[in-house]
Design an enzyme around this catalytic site. Structure first.
Site, PDB file in Angstrom:
ATOM      1  N   GLU A 197       1.376  -2.895   2.473  1.00  0.00           N
ATOM      2  CA  GLU A 197       0.692  -4.086   1.959  1.00  0.00           C
ATOM      3  C   GLU A 197       1.364  -5.334   2.507  1.00  0.00           C
ATOM      4  O   GLU A 197       2.569  -5.345   2.786  1.00  0.00           O
ATOM      5  CB  GLU A 197       0.739  -4.096   0.431  1.00  0.00           C
ATOM      6  CG  GLU A 197      -0.019  -5.263  -0.199  1.00  0.00           C
ATOM      7  CD  GLU A 197      -0.180  -5.139  -1.703  1.00  0.00           C
ATOM      8  OE1 GLU A 197      -0.885  -5.961  -2.291  1.00  0.00           O
ATOM      9  OE2 GLU A 197       0.409  -4.198  -2.290  1.00  0.00           O
ATOM     10  N   ASN A 220      -9.647  -2.789  -5.195  1.00  0.00           N
ATOM     11  CA  ASN A 220      -8.370  -2.220  -5.631  1.00  0.00           C
ATOM     12  C   ASN A 220      -8.069  -2.696  -7.044  1.00  0.00           C
ATOM     13  O   ASN A 220      -8.220  -3.876  -7.357  1.00  0.00           O
ATOM     14  CB  ASN A 220      -7.239  -2.681  -4.703  1.00  0.00           C
ATOM     15  CG  ASN A 220      -5.868  -2.426  -5.296  1.00  0.00           C
ATOM     16  OD1 ASN A 220      -5.392  -1.305  -5.306  1.00  0.00           O
ATOM     17  ND2 ASN A 220      -5.227  -3.474  -5.810  1.00  0.00           N
ATOM     18  N   GLU A 221      -7.650  -1.775  -7.901  1.00  0.00           N
ATOM     19  CA  GLU A 221      -7.294  -2.113  -9.280  1.00  0.00           C
ATOM     20  C   GLU A 221      -8.300  -3.093  -9.877  1.00  0.00           C
ATOM     21  O   GLU A 221      -7.948  -4.188 -10.331  1.00  0.00           O
ATOM     22  CB  GLU A 221      -5.874  -2.664  -9.359  1.00  0.00           C
ATOM     23  CG  GLU A 221      -4.818  -1.628  -9.061  1.00  0.00           C
ATOM     24  CD  GLU A 221      -3.389  -2.084  -9.367  1.00  0.00           C
ATOM     25  OE1 GLU A 221      -3.213  -3.202  -9.908  1.00  0.00           O
ATOM     26  OE2 GLU A 221      -2.456  -1.317  -9.081  1.00  0.00           O
ATOM     27  N   TYR A 254       2.911   4.207 -11.613  1.00  0.00           N
ATOM     28  CA  TYR A 254       4.256   3.747 -11.296  1.00  0.00           C
ATOM     29  C   TYR A 254       5.228   4.237 -12.352  1.00  0.00           C
ATOM     30  O   TYR A 254       4.894   4.340 -13.530  1.00  0.00           O
ATOM     31  CB  TYR A 254       4.296   2.218 -11.194  1.00  0.00           C
ATOM     32  CG  TYR A 254       3.671   1.705  -9.920  1.00  0.00           C
ATOM     33  CD1 TYR A 254       4.351   1.812  -8.708  1.00  0.00           C
ATOM     34  CD2 TYR A 254       2.404   1.135  -9.907  1.00  0.00           C
ATOM     35  CE1 TYR A 254       3.783   1.357  -7.527  1.00  0.00           C
ATOM     36  CE2 TYR A 254       1.830   0.682  -8.738  1.00  0.00           C
ATOM     37  CZ  TYR A 254       2.528   0.790  -7.546  1.00  0.00           C
ATOM     38  OH  TYR A 254       1.965   0.345  -6.376  1.00  0.00           O
ATOM     39  N   GLU A 309      -1.534   4.798  -5.059  1.00  0.00           N
ATOM     40  CA  GLU A 309      -0.297   4.048  -5.272  1.00  0.00           C
ATOM     41  C   GLU A 309       0.544   4.824  -6.281  1.00  0.00           C
ATOM     42  O   GLU A 309       0.070   5.124  -7.376  1.00  0.00           O
ATOM     43  CB  GLU A 309      -0.543   2.626  -5.802  1.00  0.00           C
ATOM     44  CG  GLU A 309      -1.150   1.675  -4.794  1.00  0.00           C
ATOM     45  CD  GLU A 309      -1.269   0.245  -5.325  1.00  0.00           C
ATOM     46  OE1 GLU A 309      -0.432  -0.163  -6.174  1.00  0.00           O
ATOM     47  OE2 GLU A 309      -2.196  -0.467  -4.908  1.00  0.00           O
ATOM     48  N   GLN A 314       6.213   1.614  -1.284  1.00  0.00           N
ATOM     49  CA  GLN A 314       5.480   1.408  -0.054  1.00  0.00           C
ATOM     50  C   GLN A 314       6.320   1.845   1.137  1.00  0.00           C
ATOM     51  O   GLN A 314       7.429   2.334   0.949  1.00  0.00           O
ATOM     52  CB  GLN A 314       5.043  -0.049   0.084  1.00  0.00           C
ATOM     53  CG  GLN A 314       4.054  -0.478  -0.983  1.00  0.00           C
ATOM     54  CD  GLN A 314       3.548  -1.891  -0.771  1.00  0.00           C
ATOM     55  OE1 GLN A 314       3.756  -2.513   0.267  1.00  0.00           O
ATOM     56  NE2 GLN A 314       2.905  -2.419  -1.794  1.00  0.00           N
TER      57      GLN A 314
END
Length: 515
Positions: A45, A192-193, A261, A318, A367
Site C-alpha cells: 500500500e 476496500n473496507e 489484525y 489483509e 504488508q
C-alpha cells in the site's frame, strides 16, 4: 565464526529436554483440497515507506535499481517466490485516481495521502510501475479499485486501460504510455473496507453498489480478472456481509474479502509493544491470531449454504500483527519491529489457512516492506530480512500443494492465565515435486516438544528441512545484526521404526519426508 556459534546454539536447543511427548499422524491416503499459491500473497500500500523508499527509489537514485525499483528488495522478493501482490491499498485505494498515475512522472499531480501521515503523494508509482514490479518478481497482480471516492466509470475505464487488446482510445493511451500488450491482471476488487475507511457503508448498501459496479467491469474473456467483493471484518460475529454478497453473486465473482489484525492487547488505543513484551503478551498474541478460525468457520458455513458449487472463496486480503509504532517514527507510517513472535504468528496462520484451503484461496499479509508485519525492513541503502520473511520462505513448498490429513494425539495446551492455545500446530501436504512436507509450530516459549511422527501410506525414514527459533521471545534482526534470527538446517532419522522430531521452544519447523 558467528555463523558457527549460531549452529551450535540451534543444536543445543534441539537437544533440550522435552516438555511433552506428542504423537502426530499424517495420512497420505487422504488428500484434501489444494492449497492455492495465492494463500501466500503480499500487500503493498502507499503507506509510509512501504512503497516509496522501501521499494521504489526512482531511476536517478544512487541505490542500485531497475527502472526505479530497488535491486536488493526485488531480489529478496523473487527468492521468496511471491505469488501475488495487492495494490494500491488498503484505505489508500478509495482515494486513488488511476489517471493521476499514468503518463510522464514529472507531469503527474501531487496529492496528500490523508489516510497515512498526511504526506505528499507524488504518484510516481502508478499502473505501469506496479505491473513492472510484479513482472520483475514473477508475481500476479491484484488491483484494488476506488469505490469510496471514485465511480463505476472510473473503475470500468481503468480495467479497459489495463486489459483491452483493441484499438480503443484507452488501449491506445496505454500504448502511448509505453505498454503495447495488455497487462495480465489476476484480480480486481471493488473497494476496500466499505464498512470503514472505504465509505462507512452498511452491508445492504455496499451489496447493491457492488452488484451494479460488477456489471460494468468488462474485459476480453481471456484477460478478465476475477472480481472480488469487499466483505466485513473479523472483529465480531457478523456474517451479514458474506450472506448478502454470496446470494446471487454477479457472474465473475471469485471471492469475498475480510480482514483480521492481531493486537496483543485487543485495544486499538494501546495495542502492545513489538519488542520487550512479557510472556502474557506472547500468548495473548497467539491466542488472538487463532480467533480468525472461528470467523472463517462461520462465514464458510454461510458460503456453503449460498454457494454449494464453491465458486466463491473467502479471501483474507489483509492480515497480520499490529503493534504500537516504533518510538520516534511517524504514527501514520505504521513502522514496527518484527520478531520471532511474528514468525510464529505467520506459521500458525499458514497452518490454519491450509486447514480451510477449500474456501480460503487467497490471503495477503500486511504488508510487504516497512509496514506492520513486513517481510523486509530498509534504512536508506540497507536492507534486512525479518523472521516473518524466513517463515514465508520455509513454507514455499506448500504453494500449490495438496493438503493431507494430519492429526495430533496427546496434545497438551499451552496455558498462561486466562489464555490458552494448542500445544502443537501441524499441517501436511504433498508438494508439486511429489514430496510430503510437514510443518509444525511449537508455541511454548520455554518448553520443547518431542513428536513421534507416523506416516500412513508412505515410508518415511528421514525428515530434512529447517527450523526457526531463538533464545528470546522478541529476538529480531537489526541493521547491526541482520542474521540474528535465521533458519537452521534440521535433520531427523527413524529409529526402531519411529521417526521422532524434537521441536525447540517457540519454534517453526518445516521438513520434507524421505523414504
Amino acid at each position: 565464526m558467528k555463523r558457527f556459534r549460531r549452529c551450535i546454539l540451534a543444536l543445543g536447543m534441539l537437544a533440550a529436554p522435552a516438555w511433552a511427548q506428542l504423537s502426530v499422524t499424517v495420512d497420505t491416503t487422504r488428500p484434501g483440497a489444494a492449497i492455492h499459491k495465492d494463500v501466500y500473497g503480499q500487500f503493498a500500500e502507499h503507506l509510509g515507506s512501504g512503497v516509496y523508499g522501501g521499494m521504489w527509489v526512482g531511476t536517478s537514485s544512487k541505490i542500485p535499481n531497475v527502472r526505479g525499483w530497488r535491486k536488493d528488495v526485488m531480489g529478496a522478493l523473487r527468492d521468496l517466490h511471491v505469488p501475488l501482490v495487492r495494490w494500491p491499498g488498503g484505505c489508500f485505494a478509495d482515494e486513488y485516481h488511476w489517471r493521476e498515475g499514468i503518463g510522464p512522472r514529472e507531469r503527474r499531480p501531487v496529492r496528500v495521502n490523508t489516510n497515512w501521515g498526511g504526506v505528499e503523494e507524488s504518484n510516481a508509482v502508478g499502473t505501469h510501475e506496479f505491473f513492472d514490479l510484479v513482472e520483475q518478481i514473477g508475481a500476479d497482480a491484484y488491483v484494488n479499485g476506488n469505490l469510496g471516492s471514485g465511480s463505476v466509470q472510473e473503475m470500468s475505464e481503468w480495467l479497459e486501460y489495463m486489459t483491452s487488446d483493441s484499438k480503443s482510445s484507452l488501449a491506445q493511451l496505454r500504448r502511448k504510455n509505453g505498454r503495447d500488450k495488455p497487462f495480465k491482471l489476476a484480480y480486481f476488487a471493488v473497494g476496500n473496507e466499505a464498512w470503514g475507511c472505504g465509505g462507512q457503508m452498511r452491508p445492504e448498501h455496499y451489496t447493491n453498489l457492488y452488484r451494479n459496479t460488477a456489471a460494468f467491469l468488462k474485459a476480453p474473456p481471456h484477460l478478465k480478472p476475477g472480481i472480488i467483493a469487499s466483505g466485513g471484518t473479523s472483529n465480531g460475529e457478523d456474517t451479514k456481509w458474506t450472506d448478502l454478497l454470496s446470494k446471487d453473486a454477479p457472474e465473475g465473482t471469485v471471492g469475498i474479502s475480510f480482514h483480521h489484525y492481531t493486537l496483543p492487547t485487543g485495544d486499538w488505543k494501546r495495542k502492545g509493544a513489538a519488542t520487550g513484551f512479557p510472556e502474557e503478551e506472547w500468548i495473548s498474541t497467539l491466542a488472538r491470531t487463532l480467533e480468525m478460525e472461528n470467523y472463517i468457520k462461520r462465514n464458510v458455513a454461510v458460503l456453503d449454504r449460498n454457494d454449494p458449487q464453491k465458486k466463491i472463496g473467502l479471501f483474507v486480503d489483509e492480515w497480520g500483527t499490529w503493534y504500537d509504532v516504533e518510538e520516534g517514527s511517524n504514527p501514520g507510517f505504521l513502522y514496527q519491529q518484527n520478531t520471532l513472535r511474528d514468525a510464529v504468528v505467520a506459521a500458525l496462520n499458514f497452518n490454519l489457512f491450509h486447514a480451510h484451503a477449500e474456501r480460503v484461496r487467497m490471503t495477503n499479509i500486511a504488508q510487504m516492506v516497512n509496514v506492520l508485519q513486513a517481510m523486509i525492513l530498509t534504512d536508506k541503502d540497507r536492507m534486512l530480512l525479518t523472521p516473518t520473511y524466513h517463515a514465508f520462505r520455509m513454507y514455499v513448498p506448500f504453494q500449490g500443494a495438496v493438503s493431507l490429513a494430519a492429526t495430533v494425539e496427546r496434545d497438551q495446551p499451552y496455558v498462561l492465565g486466562a489464555s490458552s492455545v494448542p500445544g502443537l500446530s501441524v499441517s501436511a501436504a504433498r508438494a508439486r515435486d511429489g514430496k510430503v512436507h510437514v510443518a509444525m509450530v511449537n508455541p511454548h516459549p520455554r518448553e520443547a516438544r518431542q513428536v513421534d511422527l507416523q506416516v500412513i501410506g508412505q515410508q518415511a525414514s528421514r525428515a530434512v528441512g529447517q527450523v526457526l527459533t531463538a533464545e528470546a521471545m522478541d529476538a529480531h534482526n537489526s541493521f547491526r545484526q541482520p542474521q540474528a534470527v535465521t533458519p537452521q538446517p534440521y535433520r531427523a532419522s527413524a529409529s526402531e521404526g519411529k521417526l521422532r522430531l524434537t521441536l525447540p521452544a517457540k519454534s517453526v519447523l518445516v521438513v520434507a519426508l524421505e523414504p
